[in-house]
Scaffold this motif. Structure first.
Motif, PDB file in Angstrom:
ATOM      1  N   UNK A  51      11.423   1.753   5.164  1.00  0.00           N
ATOM      2  CA  UNK A  51      10.659   0.872   4.297  1.00  0.00           C
ATOM      3  C   UNK A  51       9.371   1.564   3.883  1.00  0.00           C
ATOM      4  N   UNK A  52       8.891   1.226   2.709  1.00  0.00           N
ATOM      5  CA  UNK A  52       7.615   1.741   2.228  1.00  0.00           C
ATOM      6  C   UNK A  52       6.768   0.604   1.689  1.00  0.00           C
ATOM      7  N   UNK A  53       5.474   0.814   1.732  1.00  0.00           N
ATOM      8  CA  UNK A  53       4.515  -0.140   1.216  1.00  0.00           C
ATOM      9  C   UNK A  53       3.501   0.654   0.409  1.00  0.00           C
ATOM     10  N   UNK A  54       3.528   0.471  -0.890  1.00  0.00           N
ATOM     11  CA  UNK A  54       2.660   1.246  -1.755  1.00  0.00           C
ATOM     12  C   UNK A  54       1.256   0.673  -1.772  1.00  0.00           C
ATOM     13  N   UNK A  55       0.344   1.460  -2.301  1.00  0.00           N
ATOM     14  CA  UNK A  55      -1.048   1.041  -2.353  1.00  0.00           C
ATOM     15  C   UNK A  55      -1.271  -0.152  -3.271  1.00  0.00           C
ATOM     16  N   UNK A  56      -0.369  -0.366  -4.219  1.00  0.00           N
ATOM     17  CA  UNK A  56      -0.501  -1.507  -5.118  1.00  0.00           C
ATOM     18  C   UNK A  56       0.302  -2.719  -4.650  1.00  0.00           C
ATOM     19  N   UNK A  59       6.828  -3.155  -2.070  1.00  0.00           N
ATOM     20  CA  UNK A  59       7.599  -2.769  -0.899  1.00  0.00           C
ATOM     21  C   UNK A  59       8.987  -2.319  -1.307  1.00  0.00           C
ATOM     22  N   UNK A  60       9.563  -1.492  -0.474  1.00  0.00           N
ATOM     23  CA  UNK A  60      10.903  -0.996  -0.709  1.00  0.00           C
ATOM     24  C   UNK A  60      11.599  -0.853   0.635  1.00  0.00           C
ATOM     25  N   UNK A  66      17.049  -4.206   4.890  1.00  0.00           N
ATOM     26  CA  UNK A  66      16.244  -5.062   4.021  1.00  0.00           C
ATOM     27  C   UNK A  66      16.287  -6.546   4.382  1.00  0.00           C
ATOM     28  N   UNK A  67      17.352  -7.006   4.993  1.00  0.00           N
ATOM     29  CA  UNK A  67      17.451  -8.408   5.368  1.00  0.00           C
ATOM     30  C   UNK A  67      16.916  -8.683   6.771  1.00  0.00           C
ATOM     31  N   UNK A  72       4.615  -4.538   6.491  1.00  0.00           N
ATOM     32  CA  UNK A  72       3.363  -5.141   6.076  1.00  0.00           C
ATOM     33  C   UNK A  72       2.251  -4.120   6.251  1.00  0.00           C
ATOM     34  N   UNK A  73       1.110  -4.436   5.662  1.00  0.00           N
ATOM     35  CA  UNK A  73       0.025  -3.462   5.666  1.00  0.00           C
ATOM     36  C   UNK A  73      -1.307  -4.168   5.691  1.00  0.00           C
TER      37      UNK A  73
END
Length: 125
Positions: A51-56, A59-60, A66-67, A72-73
């Motif tokens: 999973x990724x969490x971008x600065x904007x 999420x991916x 995914x389920x 979170x960040x």
């Protein structure tokens, strides 16, 4: 440099839950933390995206998680979390925190990738 410190791994039974944490710290004030995420690698397999969490705030997730997983960040703490629910044996791997950092220099913007040391997650009966 950007240092990533991971915690939260361990042994859990199938169906259980774990929460991973990764705190980023900077050794130079010019660094800024952008995207953060989690990857995992099982023995004999390639490292894969979890999973990724971008600065904007986007999420991916990989299709495999995914389920069940939630990233979170907390930007104030420069910390990213991975809540893992309904864990399965196939989730067993070393989980690595990743951060995309940028450094403003006289030559321009320098982008670097940083990795944590990894934390072991084992799902077994």
């Amino acid at each position: 440099q950007v240092h990533l410190v991971e915690s939260g791994g361990g042994l859990v039974q199938p169906g259980g839950s774990l929460r991973l944490s990764c705190a980023a710290s900077r050794s130079e004030s010019g660094f800024s933390i952008n995207d953060m995420g989690w990857y995992r690698q099982a023995p004999g397999k390639q490292r894969e995206l979890v999973a990724t969490f971008t600065s904007d705030g986007n999420t991916n997730y990989s299709d495999d998680v995914k389920s069940r997983f939630t990233i979170s960040r907390d930007n104030a703490k420069n910390t990213v979390y991975l809540q893992m629910n309904n864990l399965k044996p196939e989730d067993t791997a070393v989980y690595y925190c990743h951060a995309d950092a940028k450094l403003a220099t006289l030559r321009g913007i320098m982008t670097r990738d940083y990795w944590g040391q990894g934390t072991q997650v084992t799902v077994s009966s």
